[in-house]
Each structure stands twice: as structure tokens, then as C-alpha cells.
Design an enzyme around this catalytic site. Sequence first.
Site, short mmCIF file in Angstrom:
data_model
loop_
_atom_site.label_atom_id
_atom_site.label_comp_id
_atom_site.label_asym_id
_atom_site.label_seq_id
_atom_site.Cartn_x
_atom_site.Cartn_y
_atom_site.Cartn_z
N TYR A 87 0.84 -1.20 0.00
CA TYR A 87 0.00 0.00 0.00
C TYR A 87 0.88 1.26 0.00
CZ TYR A 87 -4.31 2.59 0.89
OH TYR A 87 -5.39 3.43 0.77
N LYS A 97 -18.79 -7.76 2.94
CA LYS A 97 -17.73 -7.13 3.74
C LYS A 97 -17.58 -7.91 5.06
CE LYS A 97 -16.05 -3.56 2.91
NZ LYS A 97 -14.81 -3.44 2.10
N GLY A 109 -17.93 -2.15 -1.40
CA GLY A 109 -18.44 -1.26 -0.36
C GLY A 109 -18.63 0.15 -0.90
N VAL A 110 -17.63 0.65 -1.62
CA VAL A 110 -17.74 1.99 -2.21
C VAL A 110 -18.91 2.01 -3.20
CG1 VAL A 110 -16.62 3.75 -3.63
CG2 VAL A 110 -15.27 2.47 -1.97
N ASN A 123 -15.50 4.06 2.99
CA ASN A 123 -16.22 3.90 1.73
C ASN A 123 -17.33 4.92 1.47
OD1 ASN A 123 -14.49 1.88 1.07
ND2 ASN A 123 -15.86 0.20 1.65
N TRP A 129 -8.01 9.85 -3.52
CA TRP A 129 -7.58 9.07 -2.35
C TRP A 129 -8.12 9.78 -1.11
CZ3 TRP A 129 -2.00 8.73 -0.03
CH2 TRP A 129 -1.90 7.59 0.79
N1 LIG Z 1 -9.02 5.85 -3.10
C1 LIG Z 1 -9.67 5.79 -1.97
O1 LIG Z 1 -9.73 6.73 -1.19
C2 LIG Z 1 -10.39 4.53 -1.64
C3 LIG Z 1 -11.33 4.49 -0.61
C4 LIG Z 1 -12.02 3.30 -0.39
C5 LIG Z 1 -11.72 2.17 -1.14
N2 LIG Z 1 -10.77 2.26 -2.09
C6 LIG Z 1 -10.42 1.13 -2.94
O2 LIG Z 1 -11.59 0.74 -3.59
C7 LIG Z 1 -11.57 -0.65 -3.82
C8 LIG Z 1 -12.83 -1.27 -3.25
O3 LIG Z 1 -12.81 -1.15 -1.85
P1 LIG Z 1 -14.05 -1.70 -1.02
O4 LIG Z 1 -13.78 -1.62 0.43
O5 LIG Z 1 -15.26 -1.04 -1.54
O6 LIG Z 1 -13.97 -3.21 -1.51
P2 LIG Z 1 -14.85 -4.49 -1.21
O7 LIG Z 1 -16.14 -4.09 -0.60
O8 LIG Z 1 -13.97 -5.46 -0.49
O9 LIG Z 1 -15.10 -5.02 -2.68
C9 LIG Z 1 -14.06 -5.42 -3.52
C10 LIG Z 1 -14.57 -5.24 -4.94
O10 LIG Z 1 -13.53 -5.45 -5.86
C11 LIG Z 1 -13.99 -6.34 -6.87
N3 LIG Z 1 -12.84 -7.08 -7.40
C12 LIG Z 1 -11.95 -7.81 -6.73
N4 LIG Z 1 -11.02 -8.30 -7.57
C13 LIG Z 1 -11.36 -7.87 -8.81
C14 LIG Z 1 -10.81 -8.05 -10.11
N5 LIG Z 1 -9.70 -8.77 -10.29
N6 LIG Z 1 -11.42 -7.46 -11.15
C15 LIG Z 1 -12.55 -6.73 -10.97
N7 LIG Z 1 -13.12 -6.53 -9.78
C16 LIG Z 1 -12.54 -7.09 -8.70
C17 LIG Z 1 -14.98 -7.23 -6.16
O11 LIG Z 1 -15.81 -7.79 -7.12
P3 LIG Z 1 -16.23 -9.36 -7.12
O12 LIG Z 1 -17.46 -9.46 -6.27
O13 LIG Z 1 -16.47 -9.58 -8.55
O14 LIG Z 1 -15.07 -10.16 -6.56
C18 LIG Z 1 -15.69 -6.19 -5.30
O15 LIG Z 1 -16.64 -5.49 -6.05
C19 LIG Z 1 -10.26 -1.14 -3.22
O16 LIG Z 1 -9.29 -1.16 -4.22
C20 LIG Z 1 -9.94 -0.09 -2.19
O17 LIG Z 1 -8.58 -0.04 -1.87
C21 LIG Z 1 -10.10 3.40 -2.36
#
Ligand SMILES: NC(=O)c1ccc[n+]([C@@H]2O[C@H](COP(=O)([O-])OP(=O)(O)OC[C@H]3O[C@@H](n4cnc5c(N)ncnc54)[C@H](OP(=O)(O)O)[C@@H]3O)[C@@H](O)[C@H]2O)c1
Length: 369
Positions: free
Chosen positions: A63, A364, A164-165, A136, A305
Amino acid sequence: MQRAAAGVLRAARGLLYERHGEPVAVVQLKDIEVAQLGDTDVHVKMLAAPVNPADINMIQGTYAILSPLPAVGGNEGVGEVLEVGSRVAALKPGDWVIPAISGLGTWRTQGVFPERMLLKVPSDIPVLCAATLSVNPCTAYRMLADFETLAPGDSVIQNAANSGVGQAVIQIAKASGIKTINVVRDRPDLPKLVERLMALGADHVVTEEMLRKPEMKDIFKSIPKPRLALNCVGGKSTTEMLRHLQPRGTMVTYGGMAKQPVMVPAQGNGPIEAEHRTQRLLWALPSLSPQSAFIFRDVRLRGFWMTQWRKDHEQDQQSVATMMDALCQLIRGGHLTTPACTQVPFQDYKEALEAAMKPFTSSKQILLL
Ligand SMILES: NC(=O)c1ccc[n+]([C@@H]2O[C@H](COP(=O)([O-])OP(=O)(O)OC[C@H]3O[C@@H](n4cnc5c(N)ncnc54)[C@H](OP(=O)(O)O)[C@@H]3O)[C@@H](O)[C@H]2O)c1
């Protein structure tokens, strides 16, 4: 078990990692020390904390920010204040708090944290909503508000829509009258997932493969093409999503779940373009032509971010309060719910870590502390 001067329990357990690596291999449930309460500190009993992709990446050492080792895992969660230092004015025992910054180490039964690292949240919202509020929903809220001026009736397209997002985007957009086109990966139980996202307020749910099909144009008979695309995947999913963005629209990348770069057609001579040209000939549908994103449609590519936004707004507590108030109002009104989740007893943390890393889990993992 030690007792603090104020009579509060001081022994704690936490999910600790001493080196980076695969979470199940390096994370261990251990007794951890609770620091002495300083004047500006707050002693918190943690209630619940989710396992997010960023937590996994921090443990893996991949990360953007890493905690000094040994570290307690977890960046998000909710806790109840047990006691406060003599110079803490804004918090009192019984209040609920969530992290105001990343890297707090929330996977623990209790801890002492500086007041500035915590944010008070109302305790009249469901505990699991509070536990999953600081990352999220805030990310979804900011991305919908900060990049394009959207009015009711406008549309947004997003991939990993079941994340989650993604679930927060669907619900916040719905509450604002904004239409959502939601892209998910195909899976055996797709109809069930589609039904779940529609019940949350999604207007359209499509698979990554459907993004390239002529049927996509039917969607745009009833809603305008999106001015905003939210990208959490990368690779082909992103390139395909981009072709549906309005000219001069914005794509915000906030995650890279496919671990592949974002590829954007420039003029029409790359390999992806060549593939699209073939499709255009086959289907004879100009609306599905590549419409080279950069030169001919002048799309904006941005990144977001939440951690950086919080740093940038450290001195702007009004913006933070406005966002938190808006989200809590949505929660109270039933418009923003806890993401689909599995509640996991703390000692079963390995199951939670494993499930959080599996594809298609769609739930989640939330540790009950
Ligand atoms: N930039 C920021 O400030 C910020 C803030 C929050 C989250 N994030 C990022 O946003 C992402 C989602 O976070 P979250 O907490 O919402 O995640 P989450 O609820 O754990 O969900 C993960 C998601 O990623 C998908 N996924 C996993 N592997 C994949 C792949 N190889 N190709 C396509 N889709 C895939 C899953 O889909 P399936 O059901 O198809 O497996 C699911 O929709 C993460 O990368 C996290 O680090 C960034």
C-alpha cells in the site's frame, strides 16, 4: 489484568503483524499493551471493524502508506470512549468514535489514541454502519460531489459496483436523483447480485462483457450518457467503461482491483483500438466505435484518495462535519445502509481475512471486537 487509575480495564488483544506478507500467515491475535492515558488522549473500547482491501495491502506491504512494524491491522471501525485525558474537551465517556486518519490499527479490543486521530459519530446509527462509515461512504460522497456538477437526472457509471464503495455510490446517487449504471463481474449467482443492487437503488446493472454489446445503447434511450465514471478496477473493464462516458466527461480512478493499468485509446492505433475497430465493422454501430477518448472526446482522467483528502482538509473541519452530517442523515433516513456483510467473532479473524481476499465474496467481513 491491570486496572487503570480510573478503574478501566487495561489489557487488550489485537491482530498484530511483525512483518509484511500474506495476511493469514503473518497476522496473529496477541495480547497488546494499552498505553498510559495522556492529557490529550482518549481510551477507546473498539466495537466493530471491517476488513478492507487497503488493510490487506498494508499487511502485504504493497500500500502507499505502511505502518511501522510491529503494527496492529485495520484502518476503519467504531469504538466507544471509556475515558478521556484532562485536556480533551470534545469527547466524553460513552461517545462513539471512528478514525479521523488512516493507520489507527482498529483490529484491537481497546486502545489509547490522541484525540486528533478520532472523529465523534452519533451513537443513534447502527453500529455496523458506524464501523464502515469513515472510508467507503466518505469516498463515494466525495467522488460524486467533487469532480463533476451533477444534477438530478444525470447519470454516473461505475465498475466493481458491488464493492463497499459501489454500494454507497448507488445509494447516495439515488438519494440525489442521479441515475447509476453499475458494472460487475459475471458470476454464477449474477441474478441474485443484480436483484440486490437494484433493491439498493441501482438503475442499471451490467456485466463487464455487456459493456461492449450493442444492447448498451438501449440504456441511453432513457438516461443521458454519464459525465462521471468511477473506476476501481483497471485493465479492460476500465477501457470498456470509458467508451460510454460523455465527451469532456471525467473518469475518477480510486482503486485498482484487477492490478492492471488504466488504458485509454488516444487516437485509434493501439491494440485495444484495433479490437474495437473489428467490432465496429461487425456490428456497424457507430455508437460503439472507440471514439478515441483523449483526442476526440477530451475525457478527463483524475484520481482520488480519501487519505489525501483528509490530510488536505485537516484545517477545514467544516467540510468534514458537513460530509459526516450528510452521511448520517442518509443513514437515519434509511437511504444509506450497512454494506452487505458477514459479522465475524474476533477469534475467527483468519476466516475473515481469507474471505476478504476471495473473488465474488460480495460480503464485507466485519470483526466484532
Ligand atoms: N481511493 C480511496 O480513497 C479509496 C477508498 C475506499 C476504497 N478504495 C479502494 O476501492 C476498492 C474497493 O474497496 P471496497 O472496500 O469497496 O472493496 P470491497 O467491498 O472489499 O469489494 C471489492 C470489490 O472489488 C472487486 N474485485 C476484486 N477483484 C477484482 C478483479 N480482479 N477485477 C474486478 N473486480 C474485482 C470485487 O468484485 P467481485 O465481487 O467480482 O469479486 C468487489 O466489487 C479497493 O481497491 C480499495 O482499496 C479506495
